[in-house]
Design an enzyme around this catalytic site. Sequence first.
Site, PDB file in Angstrom:
ATOM      1  N   LYS A  76       0.872  -1.181   0.000  1.00 53.57           N
ATOM      2  CA  LYS A  76       0.000   0.000   0.000  1.00 53.57           C
ATOM      3  C   LYS A  76       0.903   1.223   0.000  1.00 53.57           C
ATOM      4  O   LYS A  76       1.934   1.236   0.685  1.00 53.57           O
ATOM      5  CB  LYS A  76      -0.881  -0.031   1.251  1.00 53.57           C
ATOM      6  CG  LYS A  76      -1.920   1.086   1.327  1.00 53.57           C
ATOM      7  CD  LYS A  76      -2.796   0.920   2.574  1.00 53.57           C
ATOM      8  CE  LYS A  76      -3.919   1.950   2.620  1.00 53.57           C
ATOM      9  NZ  LYS A  76      -4.795   1.755   3.811  1.00 53.57           N
ATOM     10  N   SER A 151      -9.759   1.763   2.815  1.00 54.44           N
ATOM     11  CA  SER A 151      -8.900   2.562   1.973  1.00 54.44           C
ATOM     12  C   SER A 151      -7.842   1.753   1.227  1.00 54.44           C
ATOM     13  O   SER A 151      -7.236   2.268   0.277  1.00 54.44           O
ATOM     14  CB  SER A 151      -8.190   3.607   2.835  1.00 54.44           C
ATOM     15  OG  SER A 151      -7.315   2.979   3.761  1.00 54.44           O
ATOM     16  N   SER A 175     -10.042  -0.700   6.927  1.00 51.26           N
ATOM     17  CA  SER A 175      -9.476  -0.571   5.586  1.00 51.26           C
ATOM     18  C   SER A 175      -8.780  -1.796   5.014  1.00 51.26           C
ATOM     19  O   SER A 175      -8.357  -1.775   3.864  1.00 51.26           O
ATOM     20  CB  SER A 175      -8.499   0.595   5.535  1.00 51.26           C
ATOM     21  OG  SER A 175      -9.218   1.790   5.448  1.00 51.26           O
TER      22      SER A 175
HETATM   23  N1  GLN Z   1     -13.177   4.017   6.306  1.00 52.61           N
HETATM   24  C1  GLN Z   1     -12.583   4.458   7.533  1.00 52.61           C
HETATM   25  C2  GLN Z   1     -12.162   5.899   7.406  1.00 52.61           C
HETATM   26  O1  GLN Z   1     -12.461   6.474   6.416  1.00 52.61           O
HETATM   27  C3  GLN Z   1     -11.416   3.576   7.880  1.00 52.61           C
HETATM   28  C4  GLN Z   1     -10.199   3.883   7.094  1.00 52.61           C
HETATM   29  C5  GLN Z   1      -9.034   3.025   7.463  1.00 52.61           C
HETATM   30  O2  GLN Z   1      -9.169   1.967   8.091  1.00 52.61           O
HETATM   31  N2  GLN Z   1      -7.869   3.503   7.097  1.00 52.61           N
HETATM   32  O3  GLN Z   1     -11.550   6.466   8.257  1.00 52.61           O
END
Ligand code: GLN
Length: 485
Positions: A76, A151, A175
């Site tokens: 990532k 994400s 995410s």
């Molecule tokens: N969807 C969540 C957010 O927008 C989690 C994101 C993540 O785990 N990095 O913060």
Amino acid sequence: MHDRPLAALAAGLAAREFSSEELVRHQLDRIARLDGGLNAFITVDEEKALAAARAADERLARGEGGPLTGIPIAHKDLFCAKGWKTTCGSKILSNWVAPYDAHVVERLAGEGAVLVGKTNMDEFAMGSSNESSFYGPVKNPWDRTRVPGGSSGGSAAAVAARLVPAATGTDTGGSIRQPASLCGVSGIRPTYGAVSRYGMVAFASSLDQGGAFGESAEDLALMLNAMAGFDPRDSTSVERPGEDYRRDLAKPLAGLRVGLPREYFTADLAPDVAACVTGAIDELKRLGAVPVEISLPNQHLAVPVYYVIAPAEASSNLSRFDGVRYGFRAAEYADLNDLYRKTRAQGFGAEVKRRILVGAYVLSHGYYDAYYLQAQKVRRLIARDFTEAFEACDVIAGPAAPTVAFPLGEKSNDPVQMYLEDLYTISVNLAGLPGLSVPCGFGAHGLPVGLQVIGNYFDEARMLQVAHRYQLATDWHRRRPGNLR
Ligand code: GLN
């Protein structure tokens, strides 16, 4: 070659059926052919990848290879990798080349895994659809008009399309598990502190945790074996004896108590997803597991609490992006304050700005007690719910995401709808627990659904055992999106 799980690829390399260079070339060719339609990668570096593959081949020839030596992987794009552009999906880091390796990058490279590229992601890991990336959205390999989740959507899509057999991700609120569910791959977020955050661009430091995607639970165990471990450079890294996450894979599930949280099976869960998850729980019962109804009474507070704490930490962490020390700088400015303002106004996207504003607000004098402090207290209650639940069960099972992959654009103008995508994952992060998602069927429009397995602190081996035994009995994880030959 791309159709084999990690262990089979390692066996092929060890038996000299193919070399790492051949395998990496095969994957690079797949990326070149297919990624145009997916946008899973931000950077692919053929030269670096082939050099690492040749080094892995030499190591294999000397008989010094481990289970990941010569295996192509992707990171990532928030893991710093020395000499690689590390953008975090943001314009503000679009020109930044990392001068050092993250602990995870160092560990996987040390095992001889071959980094082929950096994957697309929501900007600063903020999002559940990968649409907030400066580099454009990632498309779901099962249906390119739909989101891959986020994400870590680039990593999930890359593994789903078998552009790489495994990839890293991070999970601050879901995410890894949510995109794993939406893309039909396996993904694990370890216990907070199990994997070092050193060299991971920070979003919300008390919630961020690196983890992995692969085809199967066994793949995840192999990745975790390399990634987990103490690192003095991360003050929250936990010092504990090393472990082999594969050790319990083969153990039968007889007598294992599986907690089913009442709060997870309500009208918020789409019926097609509920049907797959219930089917998976029935399979676990056939394998000898014993279902136990449990309750997580503060579950409904998890999303609101997260959206106070995570932005608060983000507003503080992201203050370092000021156009002075590194990254993008606005071209024209009058004085220092103007430089900060213009750089941040031009460098950050809308969702990141929204989080910074919310975070600064909840931390400000006058609102700190009402929001931030209150959220910290409720966070403790959420963690306590899990501690009590784990007195009655060994693992917890439920959905990883409330729906299957939704169409691109459907939720991008409605932050609250987007935030609710993490309904079933966020409480795990607030408690610091480990969770994984494995494919458990297909819901509406023939799209994949994930089964989430949550474990007690540092109980990853047991979660992986549950997932592996399930995968021995089912073949959902072996299914492939059509039209991606
Ligand atoms: N969807 C969540 C957010 O927008 C989690 C994101 C993540 O785990 N990095 O913060």
